[in-house]
Design an enzyme around this catalytic site. Structure first.
Site, PDB file in Angstrom:
ATOM      1  N   ASP A 144     -12.154  35.112   1.004  1.00 23.15           N
ATOM      2  CA  ASP A 144     -12.560  34.235   2.106  1.00 23.15           C
ATOM      3  C   ASP A 144     -13.769  34.841   2.807  1.00 23.15           C
ATOM      4  O   ASP A 144     -13.768  36.033   3.147  1.00 23.15           O
ATOM      5  CB  ASP A 144     -11.412  34.075   3.111  1.00 23.15           C
ATOM      6  CG  ASP A 144     -10.239  33.302   2.543  1.00 23.15           C
ATOM      7  OD1 ASP A 144     -10.438  32.598   1.522  1.00 23.15           O
ATOM      8  OD2 ASP A 144      -9.130  33.415   3.098  1.00 23.15           O
ATOM      9  N   HIS A 151      -3.914  36.148  -3.382  1.00 23.69           N
ATOM     10  CA  HIS A 151      -5.167  35.405  -3.144  1.00 23.69           C
ATOM     11  C   HIS A 151      -6.010  35.381  -4.414  1.00 23.69           C
ATOM     12  O   HIS A 151      -6.370  36.438  -4.948  1.00 23.69           O
ATOM     13  CB  HIS A 151      -5.919  36.079  -1.986  1.00 23.69           C
ATOM     14  CG  HIS A 151      -6.958  35.222  -1.352  1.00 23.69           C
ATOM     15  ND1 HIS A 151      -7.979  35.745  -0.591  1.00 23.69           N
ATOM     16  CD2 HIS A 151      -7.123  33.865  -1.327  1.00 23.69           C
ATOM     17  CE1 HIS A 151      -8.726  34.763  -0.134  1.00 23.69           C
ATOM     18  NE2 HIS A 151      -8.224  33.600  -0.570  1.00 23.69           N
ATOM     19  N   HIS A 177     -13.451  29.512   1.112  1.00 27.62           N
ATOM     20  CA  HIS A 177     -12.726  30.165   0.020  1.00 27.62           C
ATOM     21  C   HIS A 177     -13.656  30.147  -1.197  1.00 27.62           C
ATOM     22  O   HIS A 177     -14.107  29.095  -1.652  1.00 27.62           O
ATOM     23  CB  HIS A 177     -11.430  29.404  -0.303  1.00 27.62           C
ATOM     24  CG  HIS A 177     -10.717  29.976  -1.487  1.00 27.62           C
ATOM     25  ND1 HIS A 177      -9.872  31.058  -1.402  1.00 27.62           N
ATOM     26  CD2 HIS A 177     -10.715  29.593  -2.803  1.00 27.62           C
ATOM     27  CE1 HIS A 177      -9.388  31.330  -2.593  1.00 27.62           C
ATOM     28  NE2 HIS A 177      -9.893  30.453  -3.467  1.00 27.62           N
ATOM     29  N   HIS A 226     -13.139  28.537   7.276  1.00 27.58           N
ATOM     30  CA  HIS A 226     -13.686  29.642   6.487  1.00 27.58           C
ATOM     31  C   HIS A 226     -14.119  29.053   5.135  1.00 27.58           C
ATOM     32  O   HIS A 226     -13.912  27.862   4.871  1.00 27.58           O
ATOM     33  CB  HIS A 226     -12.627  30.759   6.270  1.00 27.58           C
ATOM     34  CG  HIS A 226     -11.485  30.337   5.418  1.00 27.58           C
ATOM     35  ND1 HIS A 226     -10.416  29.564   5.874  1.00 27.58           N
ATOM     36  CD2 HIS A 226     -11.212  30.574   4.091  1.00 27.58           C
ATOM     37  CE1 HIS A 226      -9.557  29.361   4.909  1.00 27.58           C
ATOM     38  NE2 HIS A 226     -10.021  29.961   3.799  1.00 27.58           N
TER      39      HIS A 226
END
Length: 266
Positions: free
Chosen positions: A163, A159, A240, A238
């Protein structure tokens, strides 16, 4: 023989003039020897008796009237001087009152000016601090997926950001002051925004359902820039969020450390 008085305005002789005339008359009597004649007791009695001639009585009345006139004139003069002194004192007091009022007004204006300037300085300082401050992109939210988390969901294998938990349509805010350098479709990021921050770093906001800014627009801390969503490569609504050293993918840095480094409690 009848006595005809000369026409025109006449003034009664002053006391000094009357006194001078009396002295002159006495001198004349002395020259002619009449004084010696008046030494006779009988003649002296005759000439000094008011009842016989009325001369002494007339002179006495005249002198008394003159004294009254002089006293009245002196009183009027004193009253005039007193009134003038009173007027002068009142004018002086009024001028002093005006001077003090003007000074008080000037001091009040200077005080108000200083207070106004102090408020303006405080407001500018507060605004400067606000513009240099940072905050969460979604106030009250929390990190649901951490930085560098591994998995097949990301093409790089980890990642590149974090998030923040958010339902679709939640307001997304700029974390600090900067200028929008990208606003539109970002491939796997879906609708995304990239902002060049005033400190030279970059922040990215991905998977938005709506974009509310344009390229070149300046933004301030807390300004709403879009709405959260689930566009692009996303498994659900969500936000990011990434922190970068450049506007390009792959220049990411730890966003939590980035925010904490700018005073944000994450």
């Amino acid at each position: 023989m009848a006595f005809a008085r000369a026409t025109g305005k006449h003034r009664r002789p002053s006391r000094l003039t009357r006194k001078s005339a009396n002295i002159a008359g006495v001198a004349a009597l002395a020259t002619t020897g009449v004084i010696g004649t008046l030494a006779s007791p009988a003649l002296a009695a005759e000439t000094t008796s008011p009842e016989d001639t009325g001369l002494t009585q007339a002179v006495s009345v005249g002198d008394s009237l003159a004294d009254q006139i002089d006293a009245q004139a002196e009183a009027q003069q004193a009253a005039a001087e007193q009134a003038a002194a009173k007027k002068k004192a009142e004018e002086k007091a009024e001028a002093e009152a005006k001077r003090k009022a003007a000074e008080a007004k000037k001091k009040a204006e200077e005080k108000a000016k200083k207070e106004r300037e102090a408020k303006e300085r405080a407001a500018r300082e507060a605004e400067r601090k606000r513009l240099n401050s940072f905050q969460l992109p979604i106030p009250g939210s929390y990190v649901s997926t951490g930085y560098n988390t591994g998995g097949s969901l990301w093409s790089s294998g980890s990642h590149s950001g974090v998030d923040f938990h958010a339902a679709s349509g939640t307001a997304v805010h700029a974390v600090g002051s900067g200028t929008v350098v990208e606003a539109g479709w970002g491939g796997a990021y879906g609708n995304n925004i990239v902002i060049k921050m005033n400190d030279g770093t970059y922040t990215q906001y991905g998977h938005l359902s709506s974009i509310g800014v344009t390229v070149g627009q300046s933004v301030t801390p807390g300004q709403q820039i879009g709405l959260s969503g689930s566009t692009g490569n996303s498994t659900g609504p969500h936000l990011h969020f990434e922190a970068r050293t450049s506007p390009d993918y792959g220049s990411d840095i730890d966003p939590v450390a980035y925010l904490r480094g700018h005073g944000v409690n994450v």
